[in-house]
Write an enzyme that holds these catalytic residues in place. Structure first.
Site, short mmCIF file in Angstrom:
data_model
loop_
_atom_site.label_atom_id
_atom_site.label_comp_id
_atom_site.label_asym_id
_atom_site.label_seq_id
_atom_site.Cartn_x
_atom_site.Cartn_y
_atom_site.Cartn_z
N TRP A 182 43.38 -19.24 0.46
CA TRP A 182 42.79 -18.74 -0.79
C TRP A 182 43.38 -19.42 -2.00
O TRP A 182 42.67 -19.68 -2.98
CB TRP A 182 42.87 -17.21 -0.86
N ASP A 206 45.56 -13.45 -7.95
CA ASP A 206 44.46 -13.01 -7.09
C ASP A 206 45.05 -11.97 -6.15
O ASP A 206 45.83 -12.29 -5.25
CB ASP A 206 43.91 -14.21 -6.31
N LYS A 209 37.79 -4.86 0.02
CA LYS A 209 38.85 -4.63 1.00
C LYS A 209 39.50 -3.27 0.76
O LYS A 209 39.47 -2.42 1.63
CB LYS A 209 39.88 -5.76 0.93
N1 PMP Z 1 40.70 -14.33 -2.59
C1 PMP Z 1 41.16 -13.67 -1.52
C2 PMP Z 1 42.63 -13.46 -1.38
C3 PMP Z 1 40.24 -13.19 -0.57
O1 PMP Z 1 40.70 -12.55 0.52
C4 PMP Z 1 38.87 -13.39 -0.75
C5 PMP Z 1 37.83 -12.86 0.22
N2 PMP Z 1 38.17 -12.81 1.52
C6 PMP Z 1 38.44 -14.10 -1.87
C7 PMP Z 1 39.39 -14.55 -2.77
C8 PMP Z 1 36.99 -14.37 -2.11
O2 PMP Z 1 36.36 -13.21 -2.47
P1 PMP Z 1 34.78 -13.16 -2.71
O3 PMP Z 1 34.13 -13.69 -1.48
O4 PMP Z 1 34.50 -11.72 -2.95
O5 PMP Z 1 34.48 -14.00 -3.91
#
Ligand code: PMP
Length: 371
Positions: free
Chosen positions: A109, A183, A207
């Site tokens: 991420w 994040d 989540k």
């Molecule tokens: N950052 C993290 C730490 C995540 O776990 C996720 C989704 N699994 C995201 C960003 C992306 O989120 P989204 O698909 O809702 O944009």
């Protein structure tokens, strides 16, 4: 599979997200589906500017502020576009005339955030754990911040790698002046957070806060109002803050569900109480892994995530058989992310301790049979 009192079969759901929602929240949403509080409407049928939805929105915002102890000089915005959109919104809003941003790279991420930011600025990777395959958090003493960064970005829980900061970075110790951006998508509300250490926090809701479609941004006042002029209006924190996060139609039903989740969290005793439950659940699972000669988790013990627990079996040829046995016992979504393979159990707030106990028994039985 468990038969719920309604006669509906419910699985133990280890999904990384969209993830399990607390059962009382689903029950309340079901009970209110056709007629919310005598309004004669479902929440999804309400005008976002009507008094009914405004009351839902205000209560959700103030409950979140109370739960996280968000100081009064921070705004809470309930936006759309996911955490992924924030990967662009953050540089667009926070560079404030600077050309560089610092990023700490702890896994998949972080990498996504870095890739997006390079469209808007020069990214300085201040620290990385890539040298050991993203199995730890680089200690703050090793971060090499640049002199004039717009901000410093971290991902405080790597959902795929299962790596979590068990400490709050303190940039003042590094004599950094840039605001810290985090994040927190996959561990927000799982533990208390010192919000004042951050300039901005963002997280997708799917989540620990309910359903997909809602992204929470918590941003310090002084960081609002500096967006690059090309920033799409809907992504400009000032335009959204001035419009009470209703510059465009918000994800109303997701805000409502998040509001119910916040109330549920309060009823559990708030974040200090839920943190203790999360510590206990994670310990059960990591102890099972570490006590076995069969399962392995590669992350440094001090940096292991309480929310996402990846593990491998001794022989990956057994993966399918393990997943099948889990499914037969009513446990689903244990397959690891395609980027890393193996298994992953996501045990967010909504996972009851009994769910983790069932997984641990299955793991022990499977090891006894196949180990
Ligand atoms: N950052 C993290 C730490 C995540 O776990 C996720 C989704 N699994 C995201 C960003 C992306 O989120 P989204 O698909 O809702 O944009």
């Amino acid at each position: 599979m468990d038969r719920h009192q309604s006669g509906i079969n419910r699985v133990v759901n280890f999904s990384a997200g969209p993830a399990a929602v607390p059962l009382p929240v689903l029950e309340q949403a079901a009970a209110e589906m056709l007629d919310w509080h005598g309004s004669g409407m479902s929440v999804m049928e309400m005008s976002h500017r009507g008094k009914e939805f405004i009351s839902i929105a205000e209560e959700a915002e103030s409950d979140l502020r109370a739960l996280l102890a968000v100081p009064s000089n921070y705004r809470i915005l309930f936006l759309q576009g996911g955490a992924i959109l924030q990967n662009a919104a953050v540089p667009l809003n926070l560079l404030r005339g600077r050309h560089t941003a610092d990023y700490v790279n702890t896994g998949e991420w972080s990498k996504k955030s870095i890739k997006e930011a390079t469209k808007y600025c020069t990214v300085n990777v201040a620290a990385s754990s890539e040298d050991r395959n993203f199995t730890y958090v680089p200690p703050q003493e090793r971060w090499k911040l640049s002199k004039d960064a717009g901000y410093v970005h971290v991902c405080t829980n790597e959902t795929i790698g299962g790596v979590e900061y068990q400490w709050t970075p303190d940039l003042s110790e590094l004599r950094g002046e840039a605001p810290l951006v985090a994040d927190m998508s996959s561990h927000i509300l799982s533990r208390p957070v010192e919000v004042s250490k951050f300039g901005l926090i963002y997280a997708g809701a799917q989540k620990n806060m309910g359903t997909a479609g809602l992204t929470v941004v918590i941003v310090r006042d002084d960081l609002i109002g500096h967006a690059l002029h090309v920033t799409p209006s809907v992504m400009d924190y000032k335009q959204q803050a001035d419009a009470g996060w209703m510059f465009n139609t918000p994800s109303t039903y997701s805000v409502y569900i998040a509001g119910l989740v916040f109330k549920w969290l309060k009823s559990q005793g708030g974040l200090a109480a839920i943190e203790q439950m999360n510590i206990a659940k994670a310990k059960l699972l990591y102890d099972c892994i570490d006590d076995s000669g069969f399962y392995v988790n590669p992350v440094d013990k001090a940096d292991r995530s309480r929310m996402n627990v990846p593990f491998r079996l001794k022989d990956e040829k057994l993966d399918e058989e393990f997943l099948k046995a889990a499914k037969a016992a009513g446990m689903v979504q244990l397959k690891g992310h395609r980027a890393v393979g193996g298994m992953r159990a996501s045990i967010y707030n909504a996972m009851p301790v009994e769910g983790v106990e069932r997984l641990v028994s299955l793991m022990r039985e499977f090891e006894a049979k196949r180990g």
